[in-house]
Design an enzyme around this catalytic site. Structure first.
Site, PDB file in Angstrom:
ATOM      1  CG  HIS A  17      38.638  32.724  34.162  1.00  0.00           C
ATOM      2  ND1 HIS A  17      37.442  32.154  34.490  1.00  0.00           N
ATOM      3  CD2 HIS A  17      39.602  31.975  34.768  1.00  0.00           C
ATOM      4  CE1 HIS A  17      37.664  31.108  35.282  1.00  0.00           C
ATOM      5  NE2 HIS A  17      38.953  30.972  35.452  1.00  0.00           N
ATOM      6  CG  ASP A  77      46.944  30.276  34.813  1.00  0.00           C
ATOM      7  OD1 ASP A  77      47.351  29.652  35.813  1.00  0.00           O
ATOM      8  OD2 ASP A  77      45.896  29.977  34.211  1.00  0.00           O
TER       9      ASP A  77
END
Lengths: 383, 383
Positions: free
Chosen positions: A263, A319
């Site tokens: 991320h 996700d």
């Protein structure tokens, strides 16, 4: 006009001061209006968190009852809206349908004044439940099944699953769906939220701003990451010759990207991923099938080992586990991004309110790098 | 992350490098792809200028014929789109209808691949004529009149007037409408164009980006200025006791704002205003009624005199004459902003192409100025 230089994609440029969301990437923590996402997801309903995002504070019992009751009363789609969703071309994408339906909702069933420039939380009470109902209705139509009318006794998340599947979800499944909506409701100034603020800054309606944000979320650089994780999951499952761990090692040796890892902001494990991982395990145990959980944990374990060998600690993001969880809740892959939209609508509305509170039209500059005063060639002289 | 400070509304921040539009505010000049707007409006059709905006160069005869023919062949609305416009609530705003119809168009009649992330000029050939037809159809439905099918023999502007009124416009009226569309097709990085670029940067479809830009243009801080000029015109006309010049003097003495005057960038008279002023005079003479022209010229004269007395030279902008001109062309006031949209669509598409050519996702930062780690209060302890 001073030109402070050009940063592509406005990277590193501050476009807003905000009190809505704090991402503490170093420590893997996330706050809405100062409250830890862990507390919110453990103690609150999605409606309660939406109240927080709209009003800046947690509701007391009476406020929450009024607010939830108002939202639940506005879940049912008007007949012309149902008809529009039913008539929508079968090969379309549900994000197109959502972007279409939002200005239509304003025109058909929006609260009085919903085209005014002044924002009123009434619009949020209308828009948020209607978005969920529209996504569920679209799915029912695609399956040649009748549209299911809402059930006020259910939470926002549980009712969405009910309208989607026609069956009341288990208490656990409903609670998990509500939790997922909370976890995706807000995450600062990403491209869709920024779009919502830019449109809101023109004093356009909040419906217009939300429709525009949906258009941005539709883009594969923004939404859609958990769909790609599921493509990977399906590929791992289809390859009986390799264990998930072996699959990861092979993929890495082929320099393939492992989806759902890493991320831009989090240097620790995404706190949302930790919660969703717990949901996946819990739901798997209830349903008597923890195969997705087991597979993803092995992928994570092997991936992290390989990365740590290279001195690059990389962790799963939000996700990584969410696609598998949605699938176990009966949600088809094509609805993952629409669900993101109907969750993030609360955050978008929060940003619209904040933008309007101290508004300035977004009007950045561009630097002209083209020709000037090109001689106009008559048609006969053009090549 | 470095924080270069916060500029509200991104004022003075460069958000793109562009070769599309140059506004030379000092000298009152405007260029599309380096060509003076004066040359373009004098020699080109709107289709020709759209080709320039999409491909970066003026078309030769064969290219223009192919392009115009393709656009003219795509003017007709499909039956489901007509039906959707017919079913749209009567009290809605045409900008809501436009924002709704664009993703619907992609779903219903978009060229193959129009949901792909790669941009193809085919989408522009479809979208631009369809937008014009949708606005005309909406107006016909509002008037309880049948929707008019397009006429390929007419220019883009003339055909729009024909589909709007059901009557073929004079050669002059058609040419003027086409010219107005050229003059509004592009003007750099305003809020709607910026919105289109932000949405396009997520690799969302160009239909999504255009729908989002329409949402931004709907905002009264962005579109709608020529509507306000017409409110002023109507007020001046209604007040028989004062000449237009006297009205201006009185309004200024009451510190009222004179609409359609001044521009953030132009320090000379807006070159578009000069051309539209000429159109207004020409059309007035043809129609045997120059009263709007005469009134607005007197307003301009007296306003500029008063401003020059204060040492503040302020000139009319593009909106000052355009509303009166549209009215003389038979266009109702509520369609002014939609017409802006169907003209600016060419510029938006040009920016979408440029954005995609060297794309970076727009992802500015925000500065968190709120609380952190607020203690979570259980429901019973909330006030």
């Amino acid at each position: 006009m001073s030109n402070p230089g050009f940063s592509k994609g406005l990277e590193g440029v501050v476009a807003a001061e905000s009190t809505i969301c704090k991402v503490d990437g170093e420590n893997g923590r996330l706050f809405y209006l100062g409250y830890s996402i862990r507390d919110l997801v453990e103690h609150c309903t999605f409606e309660e968190v939406t109240f927080l995002l709209l009003y800046g504070q947690l509701p007391n019992e009476e406020q929450l009852e009024d607010f939830s009751s108002a939202m639940r009363g506005k879940r049912k789609l008007e007949d012309p809206v149902k008809k529009m969703i039913t008539d929508f071309p079968r090969d379309s994408h549900p994000m197109e349908m959502l972007q279409t339906v939002v200005p239509y909702l304003a025109a058909y069933s929006g609260p009085e004044g919903c085209r005014d420039t002044e924002f009123d939380c009434l619009y949020a009470e209308h828009l948020i439940p209607q978005l969920a109902s529209a996504v569920a209705a679209w799915h029912r139509v695609q399956q040649d099944l009748p549209i299911v009318d809402p059930d006020r006794s259910l939470s926002h998340g549980a009712n969405f699953l009910y309208m989607l599947t026609g069956e009341k979800p288990s208490e656990l499944a409903g609670r998990i769906m509500d939790g997922c909506l909370i976890l995706h409701a807000e995450h600062g100034l990403n491209a869709s939220t920024f779009t919502a603020r830019v449109v809101a800054s023109t004093l356009s309606t909040c419906y217009s701003a939300i429709a525009a944000a949906i258009g941005a979320l539709y883009g594969p650089l923004h939404g859609g990451a958990n769909e790609k994780v599921m493509d990977m999951v399906d590929e791992i499952e289809a390859d009986a010759s390799l264990s998930p761990g072996e699959w990861v090692s092979k993929a890495l040796s082929e320099k393939r990207k492992i989806m759902g890892m890493g991320h831009r902001v989090y240097r620790a494990k995404d706190p949302r991923a930790i919660i969703i991982e717990g949901y996946l395990e819990e739901l798997g145990k209830q349903q008597g099938d923890t195969s997705y959980y087991d597979m993803l944990k092995e992928v994570e374990r092997v991936f992290r080992e390989r990365m740590e060998e290279k001195g690059k600690p990389i962790y799963p993001n939000v996700d990584f586990f969410s696609g598998a969880l949605y699938r176990m809740l009966g949600v088809p892959t094509i609805l993952f991004t629409p669900i993101f939209a109907l969750s993030r609508a609360s955050g978008w509305l929060s940003h619209i309110i904040e933008q309007r509170h101290d508004n300035r039209l977004y009007r950045p500059s561009s630097t002209y790098v083209g020709e000037i005063d090109r001689p106009f060639a008559p048609m006969s002289e053009r090549e």
